[in-house]
Enzyme design. Structure first.
Site, PDB file in Angstrom:
ATOM      1  CB  SER A  72       1.787  -7.858  -9.642  1.00 46.42           C
ATOM      2  OG  SER A  72       1.509  -8.347  -8.313  1.00 46.42           O
ATOM      3  CG  HIS A 105       1.801  -3.846  -6.391  1.00 46.84           C
ATOM      4  ND1 HIS A 105       1.693  -4.687  -5.227  1.00 46.84           N
ATOM      5  CD2 HIS A 105       1.524  -4.667  -7.332  1.00 46.84           C
ATOM      6  CE1 HIS A 105       1.349  -5.746  -5.534  1.00 46.84           C
ATOM      7  NE2 HIS A 105       1.519  -5.924  -6.862  1.00 46.84           N
ATOM      8  CG  HIS A 124      -2.119  -3.969   2.596  1.00 48.74           C
ATOM      9  ND1 HIS A 124      -3.226  -4.717   2.215  1.00 48.74           N
ATOM     10  CD2 HIS A 124      -1.171  -4.683   1.929  1.00 48.74           C
ATOM     11  CE1 HIS A 124      -2.802  -5.615   1.176  1.00 48.74           C
ATOM     12  NE2 HIS A 124      -1.426  -5.597   0.936  1.00 48.74           N
ATOM     13  NE  ARG A 143       2.993  -9.701   2.641  1.00 47.71           N
ATOM     14  CZ  ARG A 143       2.558  -9.016   1.431  1.00 47.71           C
ATOM     15  NH1 ARG A 143       2.806  -9.635   0.346  1.00 47.71           N
ATOM     16  NH2 ARG A 143       2.182  -7.689   1.736  1.00 47.71           N
ATOM     17  CG  ASP A 156       6.732  -3.498  -0.147  1.00 48.21           C
ATOM     18  OD1 ASP A 156       7.487  -4.629  -0.646  1.00 48.21           O
ATOM     19  OD2 ASP A 156       5.574  -3.055  -0.452  1.00 48.21           O
TER      20      ASP A 156
HETATM   21  N1  HAX Z   1       1.049   7.340   4.211  1.00 49.88           N
HETATM   22  C1  HAX Z   1       0.442   8.484   4.073  1.00 49.88           C
HETATM   23  N2  HAX Z   1      -0.768   8.389   3.553  1.00 49.88           N
HETATM   24  C2  HAX Z   1      -1.506   7.045   3.421  1.00 49.88           C
HETATM   25  C3  HAX Z   1      -0.570   5.935   3.642  1.00 49.88           C
HETATM   26  C4  HAX Z   1       0.648   6.001   3.967  1.00 49.88           C
HETATM   27  N3  HAX Z   1       1.427   5.245   4.138  1.00 49.88           N
HETATM   28  N4  HAX Z   1      -1.392   4.911   3.409  1.00 49.88           N
HETATM   29  C5  HAX Z   1      -2.715   5.599   2.910  1.00 49.88           C
HETATM   30  N5  HAX Z   1      -2.549   6.854   2.855  1.00 49.88           N
HETATM   31  C6  HAX Z   1      -3.752   7.669   2.581  1.00 49.88           C
HETATM   32  C7  HAX Z   1      -3.988   7.433   1.189  1.00 49.88           C
HETATM   33  O1  HAX Z   1      -2.861   8.212   0.215  1.00 49.88           O
HETATM   34  C8  HAX Z   1      -5.369   8.233   0.928  1.00 49.88           C
HETATM   35  O2  HAX Z   1      -5.381   9.638   0.994  1.00 49.88           O
HETATM   36  P1  HAX Z   1      -6.277  10.332   0.045  1.00 49.88           P
HETATM   37  O3  HAX Z   1      -7.689  10.189   0.631  1.00 49.88           O
HETATM   38  O4  HAX Z   1      -5.851  11.776   0.373  1.00 49.88           O
HETATM   39  O5  HAX Z   1      -6.123   9.942  -1.468  1.00 49.88           O
HETATM   40  C9  HAX Z   1      -5.901   7.702   2.563  1.00 49.88           C
HETATM   41  O6  HAX Z   1      -5.003   7.698   3.291  1.00 49.88           O
HETATM   42  C10 HAX Z   1      -6.727   6.481   2.413  1.00 49.88           C
HETATM   43  O7  HAX Z   1      -6.030   5.197   1.686  1.00 49.88           O
HETATM   44  P2  HAX Z   1      -6.329   3.923   2.368  1.00 49.88           P
HETATM   45  O8  HAX Z   1      -7.546   3.664   2.275  1.00 49.88           O
HETATM   46  O9  HAX Z   1      -5.971   3.703   3.569  1.00 49.88           O
HETATM   47  O10 HAX Z   1      -5.326   3.123   1.569  1.00 49.88           O
HETATM   48  P3  HAX Z   1      -5.662   2.727   0.076  1.00 49.88           P
HETATM   49  O11 HAX Z   1      -6.267   1.362  -0.058  1.00 49.88           O
HETATM   50  O12 HAX Z   1      -6.049   3.661  -0.824  1.00 49.88           O
HETATM   51  O13 HAX Z   1      -4.100   2.507  -0.444  1.00 49.88           O
HETATM   52  C11 HAX Z   1      -1.761   1.920  -0.057  1.00 49.88           C
HETATM   53  C12 HAX Z   1      -3.421   1.403  -0.019  1.00 49.88           C
HETATM   54  C13 HAX Z   1      -0.963   0.756   0.350  1.00 49.88           C
HETATM   55  C14 HAX Z   1      -1.381   2.243  -1.597  1.00 49.88           C
HETATM   56  C15 HAX Z   1      -1.244   2.876   0.615  1.00 49.88           C
HETATM   57  O14 HAX Z   1      -1.422   2.551   2.076  1.00 49.88           O
HETATM   58  C16 HAX Z   1       0.060   3.488   0.397  1.00 49.88           C
HETATM   59  O15 HAX Z   1       0.063   4.305  -0.410  1.00 49.88           O
HETATM   60  N6  HAX Z   1       1.020   3.072   1.194  1.00 49.88           N
HETATM   61  C17 HAX Z   1       2.380   3.546   1.037  1.00 49.88           C
HETATM   62  C18 HAX Z   1       2.808   2.837  -0.314  1.00 49.88           C
HETATM   63  C19 HAX Z   1       3.303   1.294   0.129  1.00 49.88           C
HETATM   64  O16 HAX Z   1       3.920   0.973   0.971  1.00 49.88           O
HETATM   65  N7  HAX Z   1       2.761   0.444  -0.885  1.00 49.88           N
HETATM   66  C20 HAX Z   1       2.821  -0.907  -0.766  1.00 49.88           C
HETATM   67  C21 HAX Z   1       1.898  -1.666  -0.503  1.00 49.88           C
HETATM   68  C22 HAX Z   1       1.853  -3.256  -0.102  1.00 49.88           C
HETATM   69  C23 HAX Z   1       2.201  -3.866  -1.575  1.00 49.88           C
HETATM   70  O17 HAX Z   1       1.189  -3.885  -2.453  1.00 49.88           O
HETATM   71  N8  HAX Z   1       3.283  -4.214  -1.922  1.00 49.88           N
HETATM   72  O18 HAX Z   1       3.800  -4.709  -2.894  1.00 49.88           O
END
Ligand code: HAX
Length: 435
Positions: free
Chosen positions: A241, A271, A318, A327, A373
């Site tokens: 964002s 996000h 994250h 948070r 979240d």
């Molecule tokens: N559950 C399952 N798998 C997860 C995971 C979770 N909570 N978090 C990361 N992973 C997976 C990723 O999908 C990725 O898988 P692939 O290699 O198969 O693609 C792997 O672990 C490596 O990812 P990462 O390096 O740990 O995480 P990223 O930096 O790529 O992504 C995210 C960060 C927040 C998007 C990710 O942890 C996620 O999808 N979390 C769940 C959704 C979520 O809570 N989002 C909100 C984040 C905070 C925010 O911005 N709030 O607004």
């Protein structure tokens, strides 16, 4: 309230010289080597953006102008000594880099109240959409439709010198932030309370007024709303964002376009939509397990099934953080203090014990800990804000403060249009094969 604007200019204009000097004298200095891995994993860790409002540390969490959330909850002005700080104070800090006095915060509250009038056509735009349209769709459309009001755009078209862009941007930004609670509450009452709207009360603070206009006019909800608006306000510049708002602004788009674009990024499940996904996922869990008080073994089984089905566990992980999000902790402390015997809150607390070891054991997940979240929905739900498809709008109202404070600074520094380079996949392959 011109003194806030004047102080902002006095303080921040000194940085223009620093920026120009850096650009002219140190432009060749190498900051970091970029690896193929960084490019292929979402440009993580590449120092590429200037953001003064806040900085995220992987092991400590967010600091706003150097202050942790805990420090801010102790230092920022509040209405009630036992209550939560006012988001106005955080905005002042992000903009000026100094902790405000009570009077500054009261003045900002009044300033925003006087700017809060939303033009009728914005409500018409919202009303033109079906009530089933996602609240974030309505929110972003309403924000973009307010571009008709942009003084920045008018000034640009009238040929104003670029060194004054920030001045018009400041006024747009203040108007925009002031109006967001009214717009959000309008969407809320439209979608869930049969269009029975509640007029703003200009005597209330910005977050208190939002609770009031949503129809949750109790001290408890106002207190929660102040906490909510403070903790979601900013998370340095690289999150979707913030980065989107900044990027669109770099084309000298007006702040209504820039924020509208940023909000559409916030609406994504990885996000800000995660705050809805968490609650949806928990309700599915309750349904599937047939109980509101599942055991930790049942929770672990459900988490495993989520992972096996190729989904993420929402609210965990994250892109930068490698510890429990402060948070999340701030909200947990709030719940520990004020909430007794709530099954949803208990369930969220139990998930905190169950989920991280499971995610940690997978190996590939960089951060198994909860993010902001994971908790927010349970708090809102407890206090009667049960319409979870609305939750990301609340996040957006808060996030606007951080990204728009940065946008004013972008124009004061005179940051250029942003334009990184891109290459075909084959080029990266060639680079990988080079000695
Ligand atoms: N559950 C399952 N798998 C997860 C995971 C979770 N909570 N978090 C990361 N992973 C997976 C990723 O999908 C990725 O898988 P692939 O290699 O198969 O693609 C792997 O672990 C490596 O990812 P990462 O390096 O740990 O995480 P990223 O930096 O790529 O992504 C995210 C960060 C927040 C998007 C990710 O942890 C996620 O999808 N979390 C769940 C959704 C979520 O809570 N989002 C909100 C984040 C905070 C925010 O911005 N709030 O607004």
């Amino acid at each position: 309230m011109e003194y806030i604007k004047n102080r902002f200019y006095e303080k921040t204009s000194k940085c223009i010289t620093e920026y120009q000097k850096l650009k002219a004298e140190h432009g060749d200095k190498v900051l970091a080597n970029v690896t193929i891995g960084q490019v292929l994993t979402g440009m993580k860790g590449i120092p590429a953006l200037i953001t003064d409002t806040s900085k995220l540390d992987a092991n400590e969490g967010i600091r706003f102008r150097g202050f942790t959330l805990g420090e801010l909850r102790a230092k920022l002005p509040r209405l009630d000594p036992q209550g939560e700080p006012l988001p106005e104070g955080l905005f002042y800090l992000m903009l000026l880099g100094e902790i405000p006095e009570d009077e500054d915060v009261a003045n900002l509250s009044k300033d925003w109240a006087t700017r809060a009038h939303v033009p009728q056509h914005v409500f018409d735009v919202i009303d033109a959409m079906p009530k089933t349209a996602r609240p974030m769709t309505q929110f972003a459309a309403a924000i973009v439709s307010m571009a008709t009001e942009s003084v920045f755009q008018k000034a640009y078209r009238s040929g104003v010198h670029k060194k004054y862009y920030w001045d018009f941007m400041y006024d747009d930004v203040m108007n925009l932030i002031a109006r967001l609670p009214r717009i959000a509450a309008y969407i809320y009452r439209r979608c869930y309370y049969k269009d029975k709207h509640i007029e703003p009360d200009p005597r209330l603070d910005w977050a208190g007024n939002l609770a009031h206009m949503m129809g949750h006019d109790t001290d408890e909800v106002k207190r929660l709303m102040r906490l909510y608006m403070v903790i979601h306000a900013d998370h340095e510049g690289g999150n979707v964002s913030a980065h989107t708002t900044h990027l669109v602004g770099s084309a000298l788009s007006n702040p209504y376009y820039s924020l509208g674009a940023g909000m559409l990024g916030l609406a994504g499940p990885l996000h800000g939509y995660a705050n809805q996904d968490v609650i949806n996922w928990i309700f599915e869990l309750i349904e599937e397990l047939g109980t509101e008080e599942p055991t930790k073994e049942q929770l672990a089984g459900y988490v495993q099934r989520t992972l096996q089905s190729g989904r993420v566990v929402p609210g965990y992980g994250h892109a930068v953080l490698r510890v429990t999000d402060p948070r999340f902790t701030a909200q947990k402390e709030f719940a520990d203090k004020y909430i007794k015997d709530d099954k949803l809150v208990d369930l969220v607390n139990n998930l905190y014990e169950v989920v991280p070891p499971i995610l940690g054991s997978i190996g590939k997940i960089s951060n198994p800990w909860p993010n902001v979240d994971a908790y927010s929905g349970a708090l809102l739900y407890h206090y009667g804000i049960k319409e979870h498809s609305f939750y990301t709008v609340l996040f957006g109202v808060s996030r606007a403060m951080g990204v728009l404070a940065s946008l004013v600074m972008d124009r004061l520094y005179g940051l250029p249009i942003e334009r990184p380079s891109s290459y075909p996949l084959s080029w990266f392959k060639e680079q990988a094969e080079k000695e």
